[in-house]
Design a protein around this motif. Structure first.
Motif, PDB file in Angstrom:
ATOM      1  N   ARG A   1      37.811  76.069 -14.927  1.00 11.26           N
ATOM      2  CA  ARG A   1      38.704  75.053 -14.375  1.00 11.26           C
ATOM      3  C   ARG A   1      40.156  75.278 -14.807  1.00 11.26           C
ATOM      4  O   ARG A   1      41.078  74.730 -14.207  1.00 11.26           O
ATOM      5  CB  ARG A   1      38.261  73.663 -14.817  1.00 11.26           C
ATOM      6  N   LEU A   2      40.349  76.019 -15.861  1.00  8.95           N
ATOM      7  CA  LEU A   2      41.696  76.180 -16.416  1.00  8.95           C
ATOM      8  C   LEU A   2      42.709  76.752 -15.430  1.00  8.95           C
ATOM      9  O   LEU A   2      43.841  76.265 -15.366  1.00  8.95           O
ATOM     10  CB  LEU A   2      41.648  77.050 -17.679  1.00  8.95           C
ATOM     11  N   PRO A   3      42.381  77.798 -14.640  1.00  8.64           N
ATOM     12  CA  PRO A   3      43.392  78.337 -13.720  1.00  8.64           C
ATOM     13  C   PRO A   3      43.970  77.296 -12.756  1.00  8.64           C
ATOM     14  O   PRO A   3      45.183  77.237 -12.563  1.00  8.64           O
ATOM     15  CB  PRO A   3      42.635  79.449 -12.982  1.00  8.64           C
ATOM     16  N   ILE A   4      43.108  76.466 -12.162  1.00 14.54           N
ATOM     17  CA  ILE A   4      43.626  75.469 -11.214  1.00 14.54           C
ATOM     18  C   ILE A   4      44.391  74.381 -11.957  1.00 14.54           C
ATOM     19  O   ILE A   4      45.420  73.884 -11.486  1.00 14.54           O
ATOM     20  CB  ILE A   4      42.482  74.868 -10.355  1.00 14.54           C
ATOM     21  N   TYR A   5      43.933  73.998 -13.154  1.00 19.44           N
ATOM     22  CA  TYR A   5      44.666  73.021 -13.947  1.00 19.44           C
ATOM     23  C   TYR A   5      46.065  73.542 -14.286  1.00 19.44           C
ATOM     24  O   TYR A   5      47.070  72.850 -14.108  1.00 19.44           O
ATOM     25  CB  TYR A   5      43.921  72.722 -15.252  1.00 19.44           C
ATOM     26  N   LEU A   6      46.114  74.753 -14.804  1.00 23.77           N
ATOM     27  CA  LEU A   6      47.389  75.330 -15.235  1.00 23.77           C
ATOM     28  C   LEU A   6      48.342  75.511 -14.053  1.00 23.77           C
ATOM     29  O   LEU A   6      49.547  75.280 -14.177  1.00 23.77           O
ATOM     30  CB  LEU A   6      47.142  76.671 -15.941  1.00 23.77           C
ATOM     31  N   LEU A   7      47.781  75.920 -12.915  1.00 22.33           N
ATOM     32  CA  LEU A   7      48.609  76.125 -11.725  1.00 22.33           C
ATOM     33  C   LEU A   7      49.242  74.816 -11.259  1.00 22.33           C
ATOM     34  O   LEU A   7      50.461  74.743 -11.043  1.00 22.33           O
ATOM     35  CB  LEU A   7      47.754  76.721 -10.604  1.00 22.33           C
ATOM     36  N   MET A   8      48.444  73.775 -11.120  1.00 24.62           N
ATOM     37  CA  MET A   8      48.950  72.508 -10.596  1.00 24.62           C
ATOM     38  C   MET A   8      49.873  71.809 -11.593  1.00 24.62           C
ATOM     39  O   MET A   8      50.880  71.197 -11.200  1.00 24.62           O
ATOM     40  CB  MET A   8      47.784  71.586 -10.228  1.00 24.62           C
ATOM     41  N   ILE A   9      49.539  71.894 -12.867  1.00 23.86           N
ATOM     42  CA  ILE A   9      50.401  71.267 -13.877  1.00 23.86           C
ATOM     43  C   ILE A   9      51.762  71.949 -13.923  1.00 23.86           C
ATOM     44  O   ILE A   9      52.810  71.294 -13.993  1.00 23.86           O
ATOM     45  CB  ILE A   9      49.712  71.299 -15.249  1.00 23.86           C
ATOM     46  N   ALA A  10      51.771  73.283 -13.864  1.00 26.87           N
ATOM     47  CA  ALA A  10      53.044  74.013 -13.895  1.00 26.87           C
ATOM     48  C   ALA A  10      53.870  73.729 -12.652  1.00 26.87           C
ATOM     49  O   ALA A  10      55.108  73.729 -12.700  1.00 26.87           O
ATOM     50  CB  ALA A  10      52.781  75.515 -14.021  1.00 26.87           C
ATOM     51  N   ALA A  11      53.201  73.471 -11.512  1.00 29.73           N
ATOM     52  CA  ALA A  11      53.922  73.254 -10.256  1.00 29.73           C
ATOM     53  C   ALA A  11      54.472  71.840 -10.137  1.00 29.73           C
ATOM     54  O   ALA A  11      55.517  71.631  -9.509  1.00 29.73           O
ATOM     55  CB  ALA A  11      52.994  73.556  -9.069  1.00 29.73           C
ATOM     56  N   PHE A  12      53.802  70.850 -10.752  1.00 29.77           N
ATOM     57  CA  PHE A  12      54.174  69.456 -10.488  1.00 29.77           C
ATOM     58  C   PHE A  12      54.608  68.659 -11.719  1.00 29.77           C
ATOM     59  O   PHE A  12      55.228  67.609 -11.568  1.00 29.77           O
ATOM     60  CB  PHE A  12      52.995  68.725  -9.826  1.00 29.77           C
ATOM     61  N   ILE A  13      54.270  69.104 -12.909  1.00 28.48           N
ATOM     62  CA  ILE A  13      54.570  68.319 -14.111  1.00 28.48           C
ATOM     63  C   ILE A  13      55.737  68.950 -14.858  1.00 28.48           C
ATOM     64  O   ILE A  13      55.666  70.120 -15.241  1.00 28.48           O
ATOM     65  CB  ILE A  13      53.341  68.223 -15.034  1.00 28.48           C
ATOM     66  N   PRO A  14      56.814  68.230 -15.075  1.00 31.49           N
ATOM     67  CA  PRO A  14      57.944  68.781 -15.833  1.00 31.49           C
ATOM     68  C   PRO A  14      57.573  68.982 -17.303  1.00 31.49           C
ATOM     69  O   PRO A  14      56.776  68.227 -17.864  1.00 31.49           O
ATOM     70  CB  PRO A  14      59.030  67.704 -15.681  1.00 31.49           C
ATOM     71  N   ASN A  15      58.156  69.976 -17.898  1.00 31.42           N
ATOM     72  CA  ASN A  15      57.843  70.303 -19.292  1.00 31.42           C
ATOM     73  C   ASN A  15      58.756  69.505 -20.225  1.00 31.42           C
ATOM     74  O   ASN A  15      59.611  70.056 -20.915  1.00 31.42           O
ATOM     75  CB  ASN A  15      57.990  71.805 -19.536  1.00 31.42           C
ATOM     76  N   LYS A  16      58.557  68.179 -20.221  1.00 33.84           N
ATOM     77  CA  LYS A  16      59.389  67.296 -21.040  1.00 33.84           C
ATOM     78  C   LYS A  16      58.624  66.858 -22.284  1.00 33.84           C
ATOM     79  O   LYS A  16      57.422  66.624 -22.221  1.00 33.84           O
ATOM     80  CB  LYS A  16      59.803  66.058 -20.234  1.00 33.84           C
ATOM     81  N   PRO A  17      59.323  66.720 -23.416  1.00 31.85           N
ATOM     82  CA  PRO A  17      58.657  66.226 -24.632  1.00 31.85           C
ATOM     83  C   PRO A  17      58.413  64.724 -24.552  1.00 31.85           C
ATOM     84  O   PRO A  17      59.207  63.977 -23.965  1.00 31.85           O
ATOM     85  CB  PRO A  17      59.656  66.566 -25.741  1.00 31.85           C
ATOM     86  N   ILE A  18      57.289  64.284 -25.113  1.00 35.11           N
ATOM     87  CA  ILE A  18      56.976  62.862 -25.202  1.00 35.11           C
ATOM     88  C   ILE A  18      56.488  62.561 -26.610  1.00 35.11           C
ATOM     89  O   ILE A  18      56.302  63.472 -27.422  1.00 35.11           O
ATOM     90  CB  ILE A  18      55.905  62.441 -24.161  1.00 35.11           C
ATOM     91  N   ILE A  19      56.279  61.311 -26.908  1.00 38.33           N
ATOM     92  CA  ILE A  19      55.814  60.853 -28.238  1.00 38.33           C
ATOM     93  C   ILE A  19      56.720  61.433 -29.321  1.00 38.33           C
ATOM     94  O   ILE A  19      56.280  62.115 -30.254  1.00 38.33           O
ATOM     95  CB  ILE A  19      54.340  61.228 -28.500  1.00 38.33           C
TER      96      ILE A  19
END
Length: 627
Positions: A391-409
């Motif tokens: 499942r990791l390839p599809i997770y990594l692909l979609m997260i990289a495409a749609f989720i900004p790499n911003k710090p939280i907490i």
């Protein structure tokens, strides 16, 4: 982790037995006694793996070439604590030892491996084995660790008590193995009688009698259990604490995912650039035309879009290897037993569920150690919910495409790592909820005790970690080189037939548009639909499929998906994959382990419906929140 092995063809022929002469040797021992490591060393890392006829337990056999006795066959029996157990592993061990297993030669001698660090408990298995009357050599493994930690035992007195020879060995270091050679050489002579020592066995099937017998022998042989180190006691007080322990485990998991993204993402980007440059150079030699399109757009970009995630996958398994080899994951199993019991599962279910993070197939096979059939079936049915590496390839692909790499907490966690962690948690919660549903309805049963030997804390070796990472990388590359390659080739052909047509008018385009009305409420287009169909072969195939359909590498595919999908559709896709049974290999192994098509059919239907409903809800919720 046991040493890796190289499989080879080994003919197993059942020859007439010659009284007193050894041809076949059985290797027996409790789980985690180092038996598999010894087997690999004795067979020179060459063995044959198959299944015993009529059962699902694996058979490991090999020639004793590691000690210069290639004329002898060694059979590695499942790790067991007793021959009286109701588990399938124990039944197989009994049948092999008593010559009742079809196609397997009856053993002429036994090598019994016991962990000298826990000898008092493990001696209980010796009573069952010695009662068979076969020539037996008792091997006290890890004796080097026992002695360095202040433990001791009188091996001569132990041999007299048991009526069988006893030797101290270290399977990991290969010391003391000459005792095996001497035993086999002596016992191979036809005129040598079987064990003839004085031995008073406990009452068979009586657990209390076994314990008293083992304790008495330990006392008379002056066995002194080695002390745990001060560091072990301090760490266990902290890591096994009812409150602090789970919190520390959660902190470890969060750290692992954060590192996988912060360190693994740049590695994957660099690897992706390398694959793209290599593809461009190959394309120059092919010129322009259908051959270039087939090789570059159909094969290279499709396979490369999956291979690009190899660094992050290997980094994840490196961390898992460190946690397991250090002895920490066994403590996590003890902590998880409390959660398992709350949903009706036995604590033994934790290890198979944990191994499902690598792949559901070996995880389902690992449920064989669960004695209760209903507990075992419940574990089998929920194991595919755990987030496997496919499942990791599809997770990594979609997260990289749609989720900004911003710090939280407060900068302690990145947003991408948080989303990935939430997907793992989502699958885990679905497994728990499904297990609770099963155990309160069709698979209801009483609870059973959970027994687990806690290994000593130790520093993982580079060799062990290297073998683990190499093995996972080899499996991933084999998948990319076979299944993904075949699927991308078929997709390229179907996307170009009939010739001179556009992609939407091709065979694959027509199939995609035919199923699009069903998946459109989830936020998916027809290309995603084709990806879902192809991923039934193997989950990670969807990335290669999309790479072929879009004719793009990993970076270009992220851009294309960001253009064709909304945020709601993207999140719905990863939620769908968190729940769906998109793996024919898993369905096949469930069929084999349950000996029925009823359970895999029920499993596939339940997970598919759950995936569809959850993806639909996700799309509607995210779309509503971000409108």
């Amino acid at each position: 982790m046991s040493d890796c092995c190289v499989t080879e063809t080994i003919d197993i022929q059942v020859e007439p037995r010659v009284p007193g002469k050894i041809r076949t040797v059985a290797l027996v021992g409790p789980p985690n006694s180092g038996k598999s490591t010894l087997f690999n060393r004795l067979t020179g890392l060459r063995q044959k793996v198959a299944n015993y006829p009529g059962v699902t337990v694996e058979q490991h056999v090999g020639k004793l070439s590691g000690i210069g006795r290639s004329d002898l066959l060694l059979i590695d029996l499942p790790g067991i604590y007793s021959l009286e157990s109701f588990s399938e592993d124990a039944r197989v061990a009994v049948d092999v030892l008593r010559g009742r297993m079809p196609g397997t030669p009856e053993p002429d001698a036994v090598l019994l491996v016991l962990d000298s660090l826990h000898l008092r408990r493990q001696l209980m298995l010796a009573a069952s084995i010695l009662s068979l009357g076969l020539p037996t050599l008792i091997l006290l493994n890890m004796s080097d660790l026992m002695e360095t930690r202040g433990g001791e035992v009188d091996t001569l007195a132990l041999a007299q008590e048991l009526g069988a020879p006893v030797a101290k060995i270290s399977a990991s270091r290969g010391t003391g193995l000459d005792a095996i050679t001497h035993f086999l050489d002596r016992k191979s002579e036809p005129d040598v009688p079987r064990n003839a020592g004085r031995l008073e066995l406990p009452v068979m099937g009586n657990a209390r009698s076994y314990r008293q017998w083992a304790t008495g022998i330990s006392t008379r042989t002056k066995y002194k259990a080695p002390l745990s180190s001060e560091w072990t006691r301090k760490l266990d007080r902290l890591l096994l604490h009812r409150i602090v322990g789970p919190l520390l485990f959660l902190a470890v998991v969060i750290t692992v995912f954060q590192v996988v993204f912060s360190v693994g993402q740049p590695l994957s980007d660099g690897f992706g650039d390398f694959l793209n440059r290599a593809g461009d150079k190959v394309g120059v030699f092919l010129g322009h035309g259908w051959l270039e399109s087939l090789v570059i757009d159909g094969v290279w970009k499709g396979v490369a879009s999956v291979l690009v995630f190899l660094p992050q996958i290997l980094l994840l398994f490196l961390f898992i290897g460190v946690l397991e080899d250090s002895g920490y994951l066994a403590r996590a199993a003890l902590i998880a037993d409390r959660v398992m019991r709350s949903i009706g599962l036995n604590g033994k279910a934790f290890i198979p569920l944990l191994s499902a993070y690598a792949c559901a197939v070996p995880a389902i096979m690992a449920t064989r150690t669960i004695e209760n059939k209903r507990d075992r079936f419940a574990t089998i049915l929920v194991a595919p919910f755990m987030t496997c590496s496919a499942r990791l390839p599809i997770y990594l692909l979609m997260i990289a495409a749609f989720i900004p790499n911003k710090p939280i907490i407060g900068g302690l966690l990145g947003m991408r790592a948080a989303v990935m962690l939430s997907l793992y948690l989502l699958g885990f919660l679905a497994a728990l909820a499904t297990a609770r549903l099963l155990k309160s309805s069709i698979l209801k049963t009483s609870s059973a005790p959970f027994i687990l030997e806690l290994p000593q804390y130790r520093l993982p070796t580079l060799r062990s970690l290297g073998l683990r990472v190499f093995d996972r990388g080899k499996v991933f590359l084999k998948q990319a080189g076979t299944i993904i390659l075949a699927v991308t080739l078929v997709l390229w052909v179907l996307s170009h037939v009939p010739f001179h047509s556009t992609l939407p008018d091709s065979v694959i385009g027509r199939v995609g548009h035919w199923i699009e009305p069903v998946i459109r409420p989830l936020g998916f287009n027809w290309k995603i639909g084709i990806g879902l169909l192809s991923s039934i072969v193997a989950r990670e195939v969807i990335v290669g499929t999309l790479g072929t359909l879009y004719g793009a590498d990993s970076t270009g595919l992220q851009v294309a998906l960001h253009h064709d999908l909304t945020l709601g559709g993207a999140m719905a896709l990863v939620v769908f994959f968190a729940f769906a049974m998109q793996c024919t290999s898993t369905l096949a192994i469930v069929r084999r382990e349950t000996n029925s098509w009823k359970w895999p059919a029920l499993q596939f239907a339940y997970m598919s419906v759950l995936a569809y409903v959850a993806a639909l809800a996700t799309n509607l919720l995210v779309t509503h929140l971000f409108l």
